[in-house]
Design an enzyme around this catalytic site. Structure first.
Site, PDB file in Angstrom:
ATOM      1  N   SER A   1     -10.454   0.076   6.517  1.00 52.11           N
ATOM      2  CA  SER A   1      -9.756   0.171   5.233  1.00 52.11           C
ATOM      3  C   SER A   1      -9.092  -1.101   4.737  1.00 52.11           C
ATOM      4  O   SER A   1      -8.659  -1.157   3.595  1.00 52.11           O
ATOM      5  CB  SER A   1      -8.715   1.288   5.279  1.00 52.11           C
ATOM      6  OG  SER A   1      -9.349   2.535   5.162  1.00 52.11           O
TER       7      SER A   1
ATOM      8  N   SER B   1      -9.880   2.186   2.255  1.00 48.98           N
ATOM      9  CA  SER B   1      -8.909   2.882   1.445  1.00 48.98           C
ATOM     10  C   SER B   1      -7.877   1.992   0.768  1.00 48.98           C
ATOM     11  O   SER B   1      -7.231   2.420  -0.186  1.00 48.98           O
ATOM     12  CB  SER B   1      -8.162   3.891   2.307  1.00 48.98           C
ATOM     13  OG  SER B   1      -7.358   3.236   3.274  1.00 48.98           O
TER      14      SER B   1
ATOM     15  N   LYS C   1       0.862  -1.194   0.000  1.00 47.79           N
ATOM     16  CA  LYS C   1       0.000   0.000   0.000  1.00 47.79           C
ATOM     17  C   LYS C   1       0.891   1.235   0.000  1.00 47.79           C
ATOM     18  O   LYS C   1       1.874   1.300   0.746  1.00 47.79           O
ATOM     19  CB  LYS C   1      -0.893  -0.015   1.247  1.00 47.79           C
ATOM     20  CG  LYS C   1      -1.937   1.112   1.270  1.00 47.79           C
ATOM     21  CD  LYS C   1      -2.887   0.976   2.461  1.00 47.79           C
ATOM     22  CE  LYS C   1      -4.003   2.016   2.438  1.00 47.79           C
ATOM     23  NZ  LYS C   1      -4.947   1.861   3.554  1.00 47.79           N
TER      24      LYS C   1
END
Ligand SMILES: [Mg+2]
Ligand SMILES: [Zn+2]
Lengths: 483, 493, 95
Positions: free
Chosen positions: B185, B161, B78
């Site tokens: 997320s 996210s 990420k």
């Protein structure tokens, strides 16, 4: 208390001080970067200090202990649970956009400081709190016409913010407070107290009120005052400015002002206009700091003798006057010097030689006691010569001067210059006989009742022996011969 | 033979160990998949050269008999994890050109375990969002959108996210990926894309080097295609870190042992407050079925109550923006990142931050600034913290009568871009089932259990006691076996 | 509590985010909507409940006072949009 005479009456100052004292530690409060002064720009900066993305604070154990030590030295309450908060504001030298500080729950609570005033009296000033926080970096505004330069070497260095109660009423008291606080910090070894290098900085909160009032007026905070002398000057300037405003029907605006050393004035600080909404909240990167009793006890057990205790002991053990004692304990090193001189000697005599002659000489040379040209042993040697009557106090002053100039031992100077006191009765008797013979008229006058002339004969005898005759013996023999 | 990109991590490790293929081959297969799937925008920055280099080194280690726990496994990272020498953006324009001179603790642990980094995955800007739509580098598109997702009429969100991570793992571009979970997320995108996502207990994984959103809630965690793969990854990612004051010094068990344990006698709590009006019928049905599957496997299903559940979102939307408003103050154009010109320092700050931050980030900074500001702190922030304690107490109380909690991860399935953007509060409701755990600091694992009528994945969430990830893995593994979810998205690379 | 345009201007400045005057009104109503929604917390009785700042029960862990970081000015400055002679530079500040 110093009142200011205005056109409409007398005004009283109400002064509180906030001192930022740099903690003595190797590394910063929340990072492992060095705290040494004077490194190349940004050389002592870690990614934590520069608030890089993802960086996190971890607290330095020694900084915590130093705060506790200082709290104990200020006879203050140590809070076993304290909390680190974020104080949010934007500034070029504040990398994270917040300062990690302590707001509602500081590590140290209420304490007190005893001021030693010049007239020998003392006065207690309350300490509101002491908290740990990070220093910001340094902005240099004068390096370029349209840019400010930022160096983050100081960013993250541990500070103790020590806040006083608004208990002071004059610039002199503010000065005495700072001197005393600095002495305590230096005794404790928690801050070097060096105001020039910025390791001790002072913000002054000042308001005015009419003599006799017991409410507080609106205050202004004066920042950036970096010597005790400037603190007194800034207070003086600001007090008069406020009186002028008040007497001309104006009101004081609560604001942050800057002491302008060059112009000797305070002025409003534009960069602090929205300083009142810091949006404090507990720093979620840190947990509450919980101190255990054992740690507090351990620090307590290593506390040195502090100025007030030392002063009391000097008065008690050496019979010193309170003022002399407070002068001697003001610096740990002078107190130690004095004690080395006084050891096994007459304390009062030692105090006198240290505070009057030695301090006088150092003052003239512009040196501190650490740079004294005379060791405590050497000064002790001189005092020994007075005590065992090898030389008189009068001659000792000359010997002292010679010692300062040449670094030679008192004994050697006395020897070389033949300054040894004459204690041989027959030699002094011979000198006196000669003087009396040469001044038969004065002898007659004396005997006729003009007793003041006794001093004249003493003077003549001392002069004839180059000051070396034992003054006690001269007195004694003269009395005998003239009776 | 199965395509290399279809293997689970566990299968790939076996294949590597048996010399059926090399790490280089495995990595090349994934690089090829990334090429093919570039229109999904799963990555903000691809690092194929680095991946090849790491794969080569991995093969050398394996040849020397020094293979580590994840040696040769290609993963997505990420783009919130700082990676040394590799651009790290947080999907924000303000960090468009930021190259960290340091490596986050968790990504370093993954590298030390021999894994291969394929690139930095897309996310909502600064992890603020539930759709992936706030990325300044364009959103990732779910492979569930259709056989050709980028051309699909309804481009579905991959959740957020951690949207690039869910996209990459579900579309077979990476075998696993890292996520971060502040309010859901990891679990929400996992649920929406039909993969497994694990948010560990707060303090289990180091936050050092991961760009902060809301420090008291953020946790790193793994995303993969099986429960055992997340266990393998978490085992590597977890662990005490002195550099993070909120990291907890507690040993990391071997989660693999937990996977084969029986759920016999395990008490599974069903929180009645999670049964919302207007909840997706398929979700509700699969929830009941999941409970039944666990019961059939020997677990005892009990009713529990988490009375303050409905207040979790409002609490979250005070605390998270408050912390974020402060955490994001460092993006000021001085030391790194974007700088826009301004005559004065303040003008520079305002130009930089208005230009550099997207709308949602700005909105949250403003809310956070407001709730902390003079006069409002007690009414909002302090109040939220007090309700936060009640929410945590609910869980502590519930765990007196159960060992794990079973609940849906999201109220519905994937929606399409543009469908929930009008009202921010509508979007915030996506996190209604996930955010409670972050507030309480508890671990949660989401795994796929079935498809909706429209053929979109539905995930269930298992919630455990603090630092009891093992029990979660045990329950999740049992549910995984029973549910036997084997659906693939219409598009895989 | 509904936020007005003036408040938006104030908090925007505190946050150093520029919001053109023309947009302040719509931002105000948007934020007011979110605040109205979070205000359902007013229903909750929190009497006697301590705020929870962190889920960690532990006390703050300390680090020894050892210098083990810093000394890499070039790395610190590498990402800086503007710098001179190892200083960061910003538009001139008038104190
Ligand atoms: Mg202050
Ligand atoms: Zn301060």
């Amino acid at each position: 208390m110093a009142y200011i005479q205005g056109t409409s009456g007398e005004w009283e100052m109400v002064i509180g001080l906030e001192v930022h004292a740099q903690v003595i530690s190797n590394a910063k409060l929340f990072s492992g970067a060095s705290t040494t002064f004077g490194a190349a720009p940004n050389a002592q900066v870690s990614f934590v200090d520069a608030a890089f993305p993802g960086m996190l604070p971890v607290i330095n154990e020694t900084c915590v202990e130093q705060a506790v030590r200082t709290g104990l030295g200020l006879k203050a309450q140590i809070n076993k649970v304290s909390v680190f908060d974020r104080k949010n504001y934007f500034y070029a030298d504040l990398p994270a956009g917040y300062q990690i500080s302590q707001y509602t729950q500081p590590i140290v609570g209420k304490g007190e400081i005893l001021l030693d005033l010049a007239d020998g009296t003392t006065r207690t000033v309350g300490i509101t709190r002491l908290h740990l926080e990070q220093d910001a970096g340094k902005s240099l505004h004068d390096q370029s016409p349209n840019e400010t330069y930022v160096d983050l070497n100081r960013s993250g260095v541990a500070l103790m913010e020590i806040v006083s109660e608004p208990d002071m009423r004059s610039g002199e008291e503010a000065g005495a407070y700072l001197k005393k606080l600095r002495a305590i910090l230096r005794y404790l070894g928690t801050c070097d107290g060096n105001m020039e290098e910025g390791s001790m900085r002072c913000d002054v909160n000042l308001s005015m009120r009419r003599k006799g009032d017991d409410t507080f007026g609106t205050r202004c905070e004066i920042k950036n005052v970096n010597s005790i002398r400037f603190v007194q000057q800034a207070i003086d300037y600001e007090a008069h400015r406020q009186v002028e405003v008040l007497e001309s029907g104006g009101v004081i605006v609560q604001e942050t002002r800057l002491w302008d050393t060059g112009k000797g004035i305070t002025r409003s600080m534009r960069s602090k206009e929205d300083a009142h909404d810091y949006r404090y909240f507990p720093d979620p990167d840190l947990l509450p700091l919980v101190l255990d009793d054992a740690m507090i006890e351990r620090v307590k057990n290593t506390l040195p003798e502090l100025p007030d205790e030392k002063k009391a002991r000097f008065i008690q053990d050496y019979g010193l006057k309170p003022y002399d004692a407070s002068v001697l304990v003001a610096e740990k090193t002078s107190a130690a010097f004095f004690e080395a001189v006084a050891k096994g000697r007459d304390g009062k005599l030692a105090a006198n030689w240290v505070t009057v002659e030695l301090f006088g000489a150092l003052n003239k040379l512009g040196k501190t006691i650490d740079e004294s040209p005379l060791s405590a042993d050497a000064l002790g040697g001189l005092i020994d010569l007075i005590t065992d009557e090898t030389i008189s106090g009068r001659i000792a002053k000359d010997v002292f001067e010679e010692m300062v100039a040449t670094g030679k031992a008192a004994k050697d100077i006395v020897e070389e210059k033949g300054l040894k006191q004459i204690t041989d009765t027959s030699a002094i008797e011979k000198t006196i006989d000669d003087i009396l013979a040469a001044n038969a008229d004065k002898v007659a006058e004396y005997k006729g009742g003009k007793e003041k002339l006794f001093g004249f004969f003493v003077g003549q005898a001392m002069k004839a022996t180059g000051g070396k005759a034992n003054p006690g013996m001269v007195n004694q023999l003269l009395k005998k011969k003239l009776s | 033979m199965t395509k290399l990109t279809d293997l689970t991590i566990a299968q790939a490790l076996e294949g590597l160990a048996a010399k059926e293929f090399s790490a280089v081959e495995l990595t090349e297969a994934h690089i090829a998949a990334m090429d093919k799937a570039r229109s999904l925008n799963a990555f903000i920055t691809e690092t194929p050269d680095l991946a090849r280099e790491q794969a080569k080194a991995s093969d050398a280690r394996r040849a020397a008999g020094e293979a580590k726990d994840l040696d040769g496994i290609p993963l997505g990272m990420k783009d919130l994890y700082c990676t040394k020498g590799v651009r790290t953006t947080a999907a924000s324009k303000i960090l468009e050109n930021f190259v960290p001179p340091y490596e986050s603790t968790v990504s370093q642990k993954l590298a030390d375990a021999g894994s291969v980094m394929l690139g930095k995955t897309t996310l909502d800007e600064f992890a603020m969002g539930s759709s992936g739509g706030t990325s300044a580098f364009g959103p990732a598109i779910s492979p569930w959108s259709g056989p050709n997702p980028a051309e699909a009429e309804r481009k579905l969100i991959p959740g957020g996210s951690s949207s690039g991570s869910s996209t990459a793992v579900s579309a077979r571009l990476a075998m696993g990926a890292t996520g971060t979970d502040t309010g859901g997320s990891i679990r929400q995108p996992a649920s929406i894309t039909g993969i497994v996502g694990m948010k560990p207990t707060y303090g289990r994984c180091s936050r050092w080097g991961i760009i902060a959103f809301a420090s008291s809630l953020d946790q790193a965690g793994p995303m993969a295609r099986s429960v055992s793969d997340t266990a393998l990854m978490l085992r590597v990612m977890a662990g005490f870190d002195r550099k993070d004051s909120t990291s907890v010094d507690i040993s990391v068990p071997n989660y693999m042992d937990a996977l084969t344990k029986s759920v016999k006698g395990l008490k599974v709590g069903i929180p009645r407050e999670y049964r919302l009006d207007g909840m997706n019928k398929d979700t509700e049905k699969l929830w009941d079925q999941s409970a039944a599957m666990l019961r059939d496997a020997g677990a005892e299903v009990v009713d529990i109550s988490l009375p303050h559940t409905k207040y979790a979102l409002p609490v979250y939307y005070i605390i998270a923006p408050a912390e974020a408003s402060s955490n994001l103050a460092r993006y000021d154009g001085v030391r790194f990142g974007l700088r826009e010109t301004g005559e004065t320092l303040d003008a520079m700050y305002e130009a930089t931050r208005s230009e550099g931050f997207g709308k949602e980030v700005q909105r949250r900074i403003l809310i956070g600034t407001y709730v902390l500001s003079a006069g409002y702190y007690d009414a909002y922030y302090r109040k939220a913290q007090r309700v936060r304690r009640l929410i945590r107490n609910d869980f502590l109380e519930a765990f007196r009568s159960c060992d794990v909690i079973l609940a849906p991860a999201t109220p519905g399935t994937a929606f399409a871009f543009g469908e929930k953007t009008g009202d921010p509060v509508q979007m915030y409701l996506e996190d209604v089932f996930t955010v409670t755990l972050n507030l309480a600091g508890l671990p949660g694992l989401c795994l796929p259990v079935g498809l909706s009528q429209e053929g979109l994945p539905i995930g269930m969430q298992l919630i455990g006691r603090a630092f009891d990830e093992s029990t979660l893995f045990t329950a999740a593994s049992a549910l995984e076996r029973a549910a036997a979810f084997s659906h693939k998205p219409p598009f895989t690379a | 509590m509904a936020i007005d345009q003036k408040t938006v201007a104030k908090i925007a400045h505190l946050a150093r985010i520029r919001i053109p005057e023309a947009e302040q009104g719509s931002v105000a109503s948007e934020l007011s909507g979110i605040l109205a929604w979070v205000e359902q917390l007013n229903e909750v009785n929190v009497e006697g409940v301590d705020p929870l700042a962190s889920v960690n029960d532990a006390s703050l862990r300390v680090r020894p006072d050892v210098v083990d970081d810093g000394g890499y000015a070039s790395d610190i400055l590498k990402n800086a949009p503007a710098s001179t002679a190892s200083f960061f530079t910003v538009p001139k500040v008038v104190e």
